[in-house]
Write a protein that holds these residues in place. Structure first.
Motif, mmCIF file in Angstrom:
data_model
loop_
_atom_site.group_PDB
_atom_site.id
_atom_site.type_symbol
_atom_site.label_atom_id
_atom_site.label_comp_id
_atom_site.label_asym_id
_atom_site.label_seq_id
_atom_site.Cartn_x
_atom_site.Cartn_y
_atom_site.Cartn_z
ATOM 1 N N TYR A 1 -62.416 58.371 -6.269
ATOM 2 C CA TYR A 1 -62.541 59.796 -5.998
ATOM 3 C C TYR A 1 -63.650 59.997 -4.964
ATOM 4 O O TYR A 1 -64.611 59.225 -4.929
ATOM 5 N N PHE B 1 -60.648 66.881 -0.775
ATOM 6 C CA PHE B 1 -60.229 67.485 -2.039
ATOM 7 C C PHE B 1 -60.809 66.647 -3.179
ATOM 8 O O PHE B 1 -60.381 65.521 -3.400
ATOM 9 N N PRO B 2 -61.788 67.186 -3.905
ATOM 10 C CA PRO B 2 -62.533 66.349 -4.862
ATOM 11 C C PRO B 2 -61.696 65.862 -6.033
ATOM 12 O O PRO B 2 -62.020 64.861 -6.646
ATOM 13 N N HIS B 3 -60.588 66.590 -6.343
ATOM 14 C CA HIS B 3 -59.811 66.213 -7.522
ATOM 15 C C HIS B 3 -58.734 65.205 -7.189
ATOM 16 O O HIS B 3 -57.943 64.860 -8.053
ATOM 17 N N LYS B 4 -58.699 64.767 -5.938
ATOM 18 C CA LYS B 4 -57.681 63.776 -5.566
ATOM 19 C C LYS B 4 -58.367 62.503 -5.080
ATOM 20 O O LYS B 4 -59.470 62.568 -4.516
#
Lengths: 259, 338, 281
Positions: free
Chosen positions: A150, A106-109
């Motif tokens: 990230y 999950f790129p946003h986490k």
């Protein structure tokens, strides 16, 4: 949870069609706890589809899937004949961890959040407990110092190791690997394979679709050779790699090992 | 890189502080209301005195203060029209009945009226900003629900959402405003101002504002639905699969994985939608509300001054620039991970 | 921009085409010559018109009973329409009514049309930028309430604290704004583009009262039982006139002559009774 079962995973006559294209034809496989099975074969053989059918990312056309000897799903001609109740299904699915070819982090986490997300929101575990375990897992895959980064700041190999930690955080009984090293630069493959090897040695049940013949030979208890939607040959690494019987297996291995 | 960025930032901050300080000083130095109004001519004063005991008053006293400059005018109505205008700036009072000072006075007065300074929230720039911001906020929320409905596997949900979007994009906003404000209460026998206290003098404007907001939000929801849908569908399929493999439900996948990632992709389009709504806000003239455009048009008709459109443009540009900045910040905040 | 171009073209036509204009006027007199025995057409040879043989009239159609569209949605009807048609007839001209928004209607005089006949009140401010015909109707400001509203309104001061719907930039608007800005009474002014919106707002209960021309109020009371007139301000009567460009005094004289004849013939009273009801007088 009872541990009294013969096979952790079993399929009977599993078939899958995309329109008129038959991708899987009558696949029968039984996996015992602690077994490490590698699936090899040319691309388009149906290896990934088979793996994805097991955890319901693909719906099989017909056949039966058993998990811990319980009939998980039975379908005929694209219709569900029998299945476990939804909650029970969901519970058993959590016993299967999956690692994808393209990591799908999950790129946003952050790395830590990636690992902690599912145990917290799906299993409703306490945040502190999950984070503690997540840090141990990250340590195990050699990435404890990347916890707050990230994913975009990580190399492909590092991302894949995070993905393995993420799957392990759910405490699965069996791990499915879908060509975990195919999208990696050659020099990064080693780290990922090392982690997988350690995992196998720790007694984890594993089902790996892979092109890494060295890994298969060294780690697998059993090797399946798939071609054109069927299991063309099956045996110990020794049997498959040193004295393959089927003509197709020979050709494939020649081609792969030459390259 | 970082150092120069910091330099740039501190430069901006220093400039802002200097401007604020200058404005405060100018503000403190400007003459007060009493000073401005004490300039009154004897004739005008006579009229004012006469008003005190009259039931039909004749003198209109206007006082507009805009931070650093202020403007006052006294005018009478009836057969014998008199008017006096003053501008106060930097400790001095200027007669503003003709020449440059007249233009300055007009500008102050027009800007004041278009900003809606002395008025309630349902007037001028305040109306434009409140209506636009709330519309986009509700529009995005509604749009998200509609988008989820549209991509849902449940046929009924998908059809209903599709029909909603078709309806609201296929009919003019002006007519939707009319329907919400006139037709719906007419049919169901209620009035929008009933939503507020009977003794609330401004209930009529508030009621109209609620009607306008409903019409705008319903309309914007349809446009935002398409923005959200395309943003969601631009997210890699692998994200859905990874979430599913980890046992997340559809709802969890959407709210925790997919929507947070799509926000960054929808920001540029939402920003466009914001500017569209900002301009469309002038349609509230149809239900007796006055946004910036309506106020400026009114000034044009009643005073015949074409100058009014210059401050109107400036106000719009300032609003657009400010919200552009905000959207930029939001976009940056949601792309830290890239 | 478009308007400016139009204005330029028009003034050019006016400047260089004066002779042509005169010629046309002659032909007009020629064609009407046979009718001369019964009713001589009023001479308009000195008047400036935008097109030959046609009186172009600017009108905000949507202010019944002065001007409104008939059921077909395209034919203007109403008191103003009847009057201006009769006037044009007297001048030997055809009428062409151009529906225009009230905002900026006066800017179009001499640009898009020759006259404005659209319930225009004659005011000193307006007389600074345009000229008017003699008044063709008297009008007062009236307060309209819902028929079942028990409130008593005996003067505008009794409106204190109410929400008042009125049409934007009309005499009603100017008057009520004045009452408010001078602090005479505290009211909420609800300004609309169309007078019909005001009555819908009153009917729905959004506003407490409508302030409107008494003539218009008469028309509404005639056609609907929902409303009543509670107050008419007789102290400040207004007169409606036909507005023309300031330099067009020749047209003004001709129009005045026509109105005078119509008054003498009883046409104006007849038309008034038809549109506003005899009781409303």
């Amino acid at each position: 949870m009872s541990d009294q079962y013969e096979y952790i995973l079993k399929t009977e006559h599993v078939s899958k069609r995309f329109g008129t294209l038959e991708v899987l034809k009558d696949i029968n496989l039984s996996v015992k706890k602690g077994e490490v099975i590698c699936i090899i074969g040319p691309s388009g053989a149906g290896k990934s589809t088979f793996l994805r059918s097991l955890n319901q990312l693909e719906k099989i056309t017909s056949g039966k899937i058993f998990i811990r000897d319980e009939l998980f799903l039975h379908r005929e001609n694209d219709h569900t004949v029998d299945k476990l109740p939804r909650e029970k299904q969901q519970e058993l699915l959590l016993e299967m961890g999956m690692v994808f070819q393209r990591f799908n982090l999950f790129p946003h986490k952050t790395v830590l959040q990636n690992v902690c997300e599912a145990p917290i929101i799906v299993k409703k575990e306490k945040k502190e407990d999950v984070e503690k375990r997540a840090k141990e897992l990250l340590d195990r895959v050699g990435l404890s110092e990347k916890a707050d980064e990230y994913p975009s700041r990580l190399s492909g190999g590092q991302q894949q190791r995070v993905a393995i930690a993420r799957a392990l955080a759910m405490n699965p009984e069996i791990m499915l690997f879908d060509e975990p090293t195919s999208a990696l630069d050659p020099e990064l493959v080693g780290d990922v394979l090392k982690v997988m090897k350690e995992l196998a040695e720790s007694g984890m049940t594993m089902l790996c679709v892979t092109h890494e013949m060295g890994f298969a030979r060294e780690v697998a208890d059993r090797v399946l050779f798939m071609a054109d939607g069927i299991i063309a040959e099956e045996g110990t690494p020794e049997e498959i790699f040193t004295s393959p019987k089927a003509e197709r297996t020979k050709n494939f291995l020649n081609a792969v090992l030459e390259a | 890189m970082k150092k120069s960025e910091m330099k740039k930032h501190s430069g901006q901050i220093i400039t802002a502080i200097v401007i604020i300080v200058i404005c405060i000083i100018l503000g403190l130095l400007k003459p007060g209301r009493e000073t401005l109004l004490s300039m009154t001519s004897p004739e005008m004063q006579k009229m004012i005195d006469a008003d005190a005991s009259s039931t039909r008053k004749r003198v209109t006293v206007t006082y507009n203060s805009l931070f650093i400059i202020n403007y006052a005018s006294l005018s009478t109505s009836g057969a014998n029209v008199m008017s006096e205008r003053y501008v106060g700036f930097l400790g001095k009072v200027y007669q503003a009945d003709e020449g440059v000072m007249k233009v300055v006075g007009q500008m102050v007065n027009y800007t004041y009226r278009m900003l809606g300074v002395g008025e309630n929230l349902m007037h001028g720039a305040k109306l434009t900003i409140t209506l636009t911001t709330l519309t986009v906020l509700f529009g995005v929320l509604l749009g998200t629900l509609l988008a989820l409905g549209k991509i849902s596997k449940k046929k009924i949900l998908s059809k209903l959402s599709g029909a909603y979007i078709f309806f609201f994009r296929g009919t003019p906003l002006l007519i939707q405003i009319f329907v919400v404000y006139f037709t719906v209460p007419g049919i169901f026998g209620f009035a929008w101002r009933d939503l507020f206290n009977v003794n609330d003098a401004e209930a009529v404007y508030k009621g109209a504002f609620i009607a306008a907001l409903i019409a705008f939000a319903l309309n914007s929801g349809a446009y935002c639905a398409e923005i959200v849908r395309s943003a969601i569908q631009s997210i890699d399929k692998g994200q859905f699969e990874a979430a599913k493999a980890l046992g997340m439900s559809y709802g969890q996948t959407m709210t925790r994985i997919i929507i947070p990632q799509s926000i960054r992709r929808m920001i540029p389009n939402v920003s466009n939608e914001f500017i569209m709504v900002l301009k469309d806000a002038s349609l509230v003239f149809a239900i007796s509300l006055m946004d910036i455009t309506t106020v400026s048009k009114n000034i044009m008709t009643s005073e015949g001054s074409y100058l009014v459109f210059i401050p109107a443009l400036v106000i719009y540009l300032v609003i657009t620039a400010f919200f552009g900045f905000i959207f930029d910040k939001i976009e940056k905040k949601f792309s830290v991970y890239e | 921009m478009k308007k400016k171009v139009l204005a330029l073209v028009c003034s050019a036509v006016m400047l260089f085409g004066l002779t042509a204009c005169g010629k046309e006027a002659e032909t007009v007199t020629d064609t009407t010559a046979p009718a001369q025995e019964s009713k001589p057409a009023i001479d308009i040879s000195a008047a400036k018109l935008m097109s030959d043989g046609v009186l172009n009239v600017g009108c905000e159609v949507g202010y019944p009973p002065f001007e409104d569209f008939a059921e077909d949605g395209t034919t203007p009807k109403g008191y103003d329409v009847d009057i201006i048609t009769a006037v044009a007839d007297k001048l030997g001209l055809k009428v062409n009514i151009i529906n225009t928004a009230w905002d900026g209607i006066f800017a179009g005089i001499g640009v898009n049309y020759d006259v404005v006949c659209s319930a225009v009140t004659i005011t000193p401010e307006r007389m600074e930028t345009m000229i008017f015909s003699t008044p063709y109707i008297n009008n007062y400001q009236a307060v309209v309430l819902l028929a079942d509203d028990p409130k008593e309104v005996k003067s505008f001061n009794d409106l204190d604290g109410m929400s008042i719907a009125l049409q934007k930039e009309t005499t009603s608007d100017i008057l009520m704004s004045d009452y408010k800005s001078t602090g005479t009474i505290d009211i909420q002014i609800v300004a609309n583009e169309k007078v019909t919106s005001c009555f819908t707002q009153l009917q729905n209960g959004e506003v407490d009262a409508v302030v409107v021309d008494s003539t218009v109020a008469d028309g509404y009371i005639n056609s609907s039982k929902d409303f009543k007139i509670v107050y008419e301000d007789q102290s400040e009567p207004e007169q409606f006139g036909i507005a023309m460009a300031p330099e067009n005094t020749a047209l003004q004289a001709a129009v005045n002559q026509a109105l005078k004849e119509l008054e003498e013939e009883g046409f104006i009273k007849e038309t008034y009774d038809y549109w506003f009801g005899a009781a409303a007088e």
